[in-house]
Write a protein that holds these residues in place. Structure first.
Motif, PDB file in Angstrom:
ATOM      1  N   ASP A   1      11.505   0.446  -3.004  1.00  0.00           N
ATOM      2  CA  ASP A   1      10.459   1.015  -4.174  1.00  0.00           C
ATOM      3  C   ASP A   1       9.423   0.991  -3.459  1.00  0.00           C
ATOM      4  N   THR A   2       8.607   1.215  -4.242  1.00  0.00           N
ATOM      5  CA  THR A   2       6.815   1.807  -3.916  1.00  0.00           C
ATOM      6  C   THR A   2       6.821  -0.481  -4.722  1.00  0.00           C
ATOM      7  N   GLY A   3       6.174  -0.597  -3.086  1.00  0.00           N
ATOM      8  CA  GLY A   3       5.877  -2.247  -3.472  1.00  0.00           C
ATOM      9  C   GLY A   3       6.239  -3.132  -2.706  1.00  0.00           C
ATOM     10  N   VAL A   4       7.539  -2.525  -3.096  1.00  0.00           N
ATOM     11  CA  VAL A   4       8.448  -3.453  -1.759  1.00  0.00           C
ATOM     12  C   VAL A   4       8.538  -4.064  -0.406  1.00  0.00           C
TER      13      VAL A   4
ATOM     14  N   ARG B   1       0.742  -0.823   0.070  1.00  0.00           N
ATOM     15  CA  ARG B   1      -0.496  -0.034  -0.178  1.00  0.00           C
ATOM     16  C   ARG B   1       0.577   1.111   0.284  1.00  0.00           C
ATOM     17  N   TYR B   2       2.406   0.793  -0.061  1.00  0.00           N
ATOM     18  CA  TYR B   2       3.329   2.570   0.395  1.00  0.00           C
ATOM     19  C   TYR B   2       3.632   2.573  -0.990  1.00  0.00           C
ATOM     20  N   HIS B   3       3.891   3.674  -0.699  1.00  0.00           N
ATOM     21  CA  HIS B   3       4.864   4.081  -2.142  1.00  0.00           C
ATOM     22  C   HIS B   3       6.185   4.292  -1.907  1.00  0.00           C
ATOM     23  N   GLY B   4       7.131   3.514  -1.679  1.00  0.00           N
ATOM     24  CA  GLY B   4       8.091   2.723  -0.915  1.00  0.00           C
ATOM     25  C   GLY B   4       8.261   3.546   0.956  1.00  0.00           C
ATOM     26  N   PHE B   5       9.685   3.291   1.471  1.00  0.00           N
ATOM     27  CA  PHE B   5       9.835   3.681   2.699  1.00  0.00           C
ATOM     28  C   PHE B   5      10.101   5.646   2.787  1.00  0.00           C
ATOM     29  N   GLN B   6      10.908   5.946   1.693  1.00  0.00           N
ATOM     30  CA  GLN B   6      10.916   7.133   2.316  1.00  0.00           C
ATOM     31  C   GLN B   6       9.692   8.441   2.052  1.00  0.00           C
ATOM     32  N   ARG B   7      10.167   9.481   2.883  1.00  0.00           N
ATOM     33  CA  ARG B   7       8.878  10.412   2.819  1.00  0.00           C
ATOM     34  C   ARG B   7       8.778  11.289   1.373  1.00  0.00           C
ATOM     35  N   GLN B   8       7.198  10.924   1.171  1.00  0.00           N
ATOM     36  CA  GLN B   8       7.322  11.759  -0.406  1.00  0.00           C
ATOM     37  C   GLN B   8       5.871  13.060   0.256  1.00  0.00           C
ATOM     38  N   PRO B   9       5.903  14.529  -0.753  1.00  0.00           N
ATOM     39  CA  PRO B   9       4.926  15.173  -0.785  1.00  0.00           C
ATOM     40  C   PRO B   9       3.255  14.724  -0.909  1.00  0.00           C
ATOM     41  N   ASN B  10       3.016  13.763  -1.906  1.00  0.00           N
ATOM     42  CA  ASN B  10       2.458  14.010  -2.589  1.00  0.00           C
ATOM     43  C   ASN B  10       1.530  12.167  -2.159  1.00  0.00           C
TER      44      ASN B  10
ATOM     45  N   THR C   1       3.840   7.065   2.428  1.00  0.00           N
ATOM     46  CA  THR C   1       4.897   6.669   3.023  1.00  0.00           C
ATOM     47  C   THR C   1       5.024   5.624   3.898  1.00  0.00           C
ATOM     48  N   VAL C   2       5.958   4.654   4.314  1.00  0.00           N
ATOM     49  CA  VAL C   2       5.769   4.136   5.157  1.00  0.00           C
ATOM     50  C   VAL C   2       6.550   5.159   6.353  1.00  0.00           C
ATOM     51  N   GLN C   3       7.660   5.623   5.734  1.00  0.00           N
ATOM     52  CA  GLN C   3       8.718   6.154   6.765  1.00  0.00           C
ATOM     53  C   GLN C   3       7.314   7.327   7.435  1.00  0.00           C
TER      54      GLN C   3
ATOM     55  N   LEU D   1       4.522   9.097  21.709  1.00  0.00           N
ATOM     56  CA  LEU D   1       5.532   9.906  22.513  1.00  0.00           C
ATOM     57  C   LEU D   1       5.180  11.102  22.748  1.00  0.00           C
ATOM     58  N   ASN D   2       4.440  11.416  21.811  1.00  0.00           N
ATOM     59  CA  ASN D   2       3.722  13.170  22.351  1.00  0.00           C
ATOM     60  C   ASN D   2       5.228  14.517  21.839  1.00  0.00           C
ATOM     61  N   GLU D   3       5.508  14.237  20.881  1.00  0.00           N
ATOM     62  CA  GLU D   3       6.045  14.989  20.619  1.00  0.00           C
ATOM     63  C   GLU D   3       7.204  14.871  18.262  1.00  0.00           C
ATOM     64  N   PRO D   4       7.601  15.232  18.285  1.00  0.00           N
ATOM     65  CA  PRO D   4       7.906  15.446  16.755  1.00  0.00           C
ATOM     66  C   PRO D   4       8.945  14.148  16.617  1.00  0.00           C
ATOM     67  N   VAL D   5       8.671  13.547  15.756  1.00  0.00           N
ATOM     68  CA  VAL D   5       9.495  12.690  15.682  1.00  0.00           C
ATOM     69  C   VAL D   5      10.019  12.032  14.113  1.00  0.00           C
ATOM     70  N   THR D   6      11.271  12.146  14.128  1.00  0.00           N
ATOM     71  CA  THR D   6      12.184  12.160  12.861  1.00  0.00           C
ATOM     72  C   THR D   6      12.402   9.991  12.916  1.00  0.00           C
ATOM     73  N   ILE D   7      12.619   9.793  11.252  1.00  0.00           N
ATOM     74  CA  ILE D   7      13.118   8.521  11.988  1.00  0.00           C
ATOM     75  C   ILE D   7      13.990   8.211  11.170  1.00  0.00           C
ATOM     76  N   TYR D   8      15.515   7.586  10.730  1.00  0.00           N
ATOM     77  CA  TYR D   8      16.125   7.217   9.623  1.00  0.00           C
ATOM     78  C   TYR D   8      16.322   6.326   9.445  1.00  0.00           C
ATOM     79  N   GLY D   9      16.268   5.522   7.677  1.00  0.00           N
ATOM     80  CA  GLY D   9      16.124   4.323   7.562  1.00  0.00           C
ATOM     81  C   GLY D   9      17.414   3.964   6.984  1.00  0.00           C
TER      82      GLY D   9
END
Length: 249
Positions: A45-48, A7-16, A19-21, A32-40
């Protein structure tokens, strides 16, 4: 973590696109009730899919590992799961600290589709000559310039990679191709699989594989095999997080 990438367009965040990220960051921010950024550890790719995908993050919250796992999974959809978590040194980075990765490509080798794995395995109806494919795969093991197995690689890009091992085995109607290396170019594993299928079909002789690599010509290799058969299988670190492996043999 592990995720089903259908269901996802790959891991990395995209504007439109979803994604999993994006989904994981939103879940952890709620937990955690705080902004979180993760580094994969990798861009998929999409569908992987991923059976073992490591990411790193920072948080000010003190939360036991079991509570983190249960809490995160409670906010995540059914196709993403946190498997393990632990503290690491501040300089650890899931991507740059990674020593090797192993991908798995699954093929359903049958006249009939398997309705339970249609988004997890490539349906391939031709008979597969496993010894021939194993012989072909041996030509890709080692350190080579893999430009011929890369989509949209530029002349200035470093396309030299090391493949530690490739194994191919058949289990019933399922053929498993495992590729382990120190790094991979864009679509490299999928093109490698497509090239092996071309060998199986007699379109590319095994005797031409060395010249194919030396040509650095994407047009000489096989098709890019469909994404849904591919998953990130294992990731390797020198000082491994508990869910990852350290054996580089």
């Amino acid at each position: 973590m592990a995720f089903r990438g259908t269901r996802y367009h790959g891991f990395q965040r995209q504007p439109n696109a979803v994604t999993v990220q994006q989904i994981v960051e939103e879940a952890l921010s709620q937990l955690l009730n705080e902004p979180v950024t993760i580094y994969g550890c990798s861009r998929t790719d999409t569908g992987v899919h991923a059976q073992q995908f490591c990411f790193s993050m920072q948080t000010e919250k003190q939360l036991p590992a079991r509570n983190f796992i249960r809490g995160a999974c409670g906010y995540l959809p059914e196709d993403i799961s946190i498997l393990s978590v632990e503290d690491v040194p501040p300089d650890f980075h899931a991507r740059y600290s990674c020593q090797a990765k192993q991908y798995m490509y699954r093929i359903h080798n049958s006249e009939s589709k398997n309705p339970f794995t249609t988004d997890l395995e490539l349906l391939y109806r031709r008979k597969m000559d496993i010894p021939l494919l194993q012989e072909a795969a041996s030509h890709f093991v080692g350190t080579h310039d893999f430009a011929a197995l890369c989509t949209n690689c530029t002349e200035k890009q470093n396309t030299i990679r090391t493949i530690h091992s490739i194994s191919i085995e058949k289990q019933g109607d399922t053929v498993l191709i495992l590729v382990k290396g120190n790094g991979f170019l864009y679509n490299m594993v999928r093109i490698l699989v497509g090239t092996l299928l071309s060998v199986n079909e007699g379109r590319i002789p095994v005797s031409e594989l060395d010249a194919l690599l030396e040509s650095r010509n994407r047009l000489k290799a096989g098709i890019t095999a469909q994404a849904h058969g591919l998953s990130l299988y294992r990731v390797f670190y020198e000082d491994a997080p508990s869910g990852a492996s350290i054996d580089l043999s």
